[in-house]
Design an enzyme around this catalytic site. Structure first.
Site, mmCIF file in Angstrom:
data_model
loop_
_atom_site.group_PDB
_atom_site.id
_atom_site.type_symbol
_atom_site.label_atom_id
_atom_site.label_comp_id
_atom_site.label_asym_id
_atom_site.label_seq_id
_atom_site.Cartn_x
_atom_site.Cartn_y
_atom_site.Cartn_z
ATOM 1 C CB ALA A 32 -0.967 0.004 1.185
ATOM 2 C CG HIS A 34 2.473 5.780 2.160
ATOM 3 N ND1 HIS A 34 3.680 6.182 2.669
ATOM 4 C CD2 HIS A 34 1.968 4.896 3.054
ATOM 5 C CE1 HIS A 34 3.889 5.601 3.832
ATOM 6 N NE2 HIS A 34 2.875 4.794 4.089
ATOM 7 C CD GLU A 35 4.987 10.906 -2.616
ATOM 8 O OE1 GLU A 35 6.190 11.201 -2.507
ATOM 9 O OE2 GLU A 35 4.485 10.520 -3.695
ATOM 10 C CG HIS A 37 5.969 2.788 1.872
ATOM 11 N ND1 HIS A 37 4.609 2.776 1.687
ATOM 12 C CD2 HIS A 37 6.189 2.158 3.050
ATOM 13 C CE1 HIS A 37 4.033 2.161 2.701
ATOM 14 N NE2 HIS A 37 4.962 1.774 3.548
ATOM 15 C CG ASP A 150 6.744 2.534 11.974
ATOM 16 O OD1 ASP A 150 5.704 2.140 12.510
ATOM 17 O OD2 ASP A 150 6.786 2.946 10.795
ATOM 18 C CB VAL A 184 2.210 9.750 4.458
ATOM 19 C CG1 VAL A 184 1.736 8.795 3.389
ATOM 20 C CG2 VAL A 184 2.129 11.182 3.962
HETATM 21 P P1 AMP Z 1 5.028 -0.060 6.665
HETATM 22 O O1 AMP Z 1 4.707 -0.455 5.263
HETATM 23 O O2 AMP Z 1 3.988 0.801 7.293
HETATM 24 O O3 AMP Z 1 5.433 -1.254 7.510
HETATM 25 O O4 AMP Z 1 6.316 0.862 6.595
HETATM 26 C C1 AMP Z 1 7.481 0.449 5.953
HETATM 27 C C2 AMP Z 1 8.592 1.441 6.219
HETATM 28 O O5 AMP Z 1 8.179 2.744 5.785
HETATM 29 C C3 AMP Z 1 8.935 1.578 7.711
HETATM 30 O O6 AMP Z 1 10.349 1.717 7.837
HETATM 31 C C4 AMP Z 1 8.212 2.836 8.113
HETATM 32 O O7 AMP Z 1 8.803 3.504 9.208
HETATM 33 C C5 AMP Z 1 8.347 3.666 6.842
HETATM 34 N N1 AMP Z 1 7.298 4.692 6.798
HETATM 35 C C6 AMP Z 1 5.947 4.514 6.895
HETATM 36 N N2 AMP Z 1 5.305 5.702 6.857
HETATM 37 C C7 AMP Z 1 6.259 6.653 6.743
HETATM 38 C C8 AMP Z 1 6.254 8.084 6.671
HETATM 39 N N3 AMP Z 1 5.113 8.786 6.711
HETATM 40 N N4 AMP Z 1 7.431 8.735 6.573
HETATM 41 C C9 AMP Z 1 8.603 8.047 6.540
HETATM 42 N N5 AMP Z 1 8.686 6.704 6.605
HETATM 43 C C10 AMP Z 1 7.534 6.013 6.702
#
Ligand code: AMP
Length: 283
Positions: A32, A34-35, A37, A150, A184
């Site tokens: 999913a 987004h900006e 990632h 995170d 985001v």
């Molecule tokens: P997730 O898919 O939510 O498990 O996130 C994957 C990676 O993207 C993790 O290292 C998150 O910390 C990072 N991430 C998610 N949202 C953001 C954001 N808004 N800004 C920066 N990094 C993000």
């Protein structure tokens, strides 16, 4: 961009790239995209010659009452976004190839994983540490980029890499926010427009803390209480935790000392959607 689903194939490719003296960077995600990632991909590309992205919704980091089944999985869209961002390899395994039938070995994190998100999401960080280790073993990167969004996860991964002598450099990327200030997140799509409005209280809380600390307030507990009240007064919002921790130890702090770094950690429900955010402060 090559899409790979089998761990053995990914390992063979990564090994070959390493033998060809390529510098490999990995960005791990649950999809999913987004900006946020994509900013991790950009950071990886600054140093690494080859960027591998992983997309895996890890069942072991979801508690039984959480949103594993309804977590968004727009795979075709993710493939297009990853390709457009210049990702070289997309590793997107099935759960069965990451956790085959006889799978039984897992990581056990320490005290750092028992507080905050660890307390409210039992087993979550052991699940994260296990899958991160597996994905590092499969993609064999020189560097891995994680988001400051995170923050506790990042601290736990840094700890794990040091504790277990893992040969990978961890890079961190700043939080990407919407114009409203809301960080985001793949989970933002669950928010109704009213909840989305209310959810900006997380960023407003960070701004409030910034203002109070710049005014010279050293009572972190008092600031945290002001924030909890702001959240309570926001329609549909409920605080799970709002507190300051020592930036190095992630231990809770009530009074700021001059010249030290602290992090405000926030977990807030907007309706039924659990959102996290955080910010670092130098006092
Ligand atoms: P997730 O898919 O939510 O498990 O996130 C994957 C990676 O993207 C993790 O290292 C998150 O910390 C990072 N991430 C998610 N949202 C953001 C954001 N808004 N800004 C920066 N990094 C993000």
């Amino acid at each position: 961009m090559q899409v790979i689903t089998e761990p053995r194939e990914m390992q063979a490719i990564a090994e070959k790239l390493r033998l060809n003296r390529q510098l490999l960077g990995v960005v791990m995600t649950m999809g999913a995209l987004h900006e946020g990632h994509l900013s991790l991909v950009k950071l990886a590309q600054k140093t690494a010659g080859i960027v591998i992205m992983t997309i895996f919704v890890n069942p072991r980091q979801f508690a039984p009452n959480e949103d594993l089944d309804r977590y968004p999985r727009p795979f075709e869209q993710d493939v297009a976004l990853a390709r457009a961002a210049g990702v070289d390899y997309l590793f997107a395994p099935e759960a069965g190839s990451i956790y085959p039938e006889n799978f039984q070995t897992t990581l056990q994190c320490g005290a750092l994983a028992e507080r905050f998100d660890g307390e409210h999401r039992p087993g979550h960080f052991n699940g994260v540490a296990t899958v991160v280790t597996k994905l590092l073993n499969i993609t064999k990167p020189h560097l891995a980029v994680f988001g400051q969004k995170d923050a506790q996860q990042l601290a736990i991964i840094r700890r794990m890499v040091e504790d277990l002598n893992m040969e990978v450099t961890i890079l961190e990327a700043p939080i990407v926010r919407e114009e409203s200030g809301l960080a985001v997140s793949s989970r933002n799509i669950y928010l109704s427009s009213e909840e989305h409005n209310s959810a900006t209280v997380l960023y407003r809380s960070i701004c409030h803390a910034e203002k109070r600390i710049s005014e010279g307030e050293n009572n972190l507990q008092a600031i945290a209480e002001e924030i909890a009240e702001m959240i309570q007064l926001t329609p549909g919002c409920r605080t799970e935790y709002a507190c300051f921790v020592d930036e190095k130890t992630f231990e809770r702090e009530v009074t700021a000392e001059k010249g030290k770094e602290y992090r405000l950690l926030l977990a807030v429900y907007a309706g039924n959607v659990r959102l996290i955010d955080n910010a670092k402060f130098l006092t």
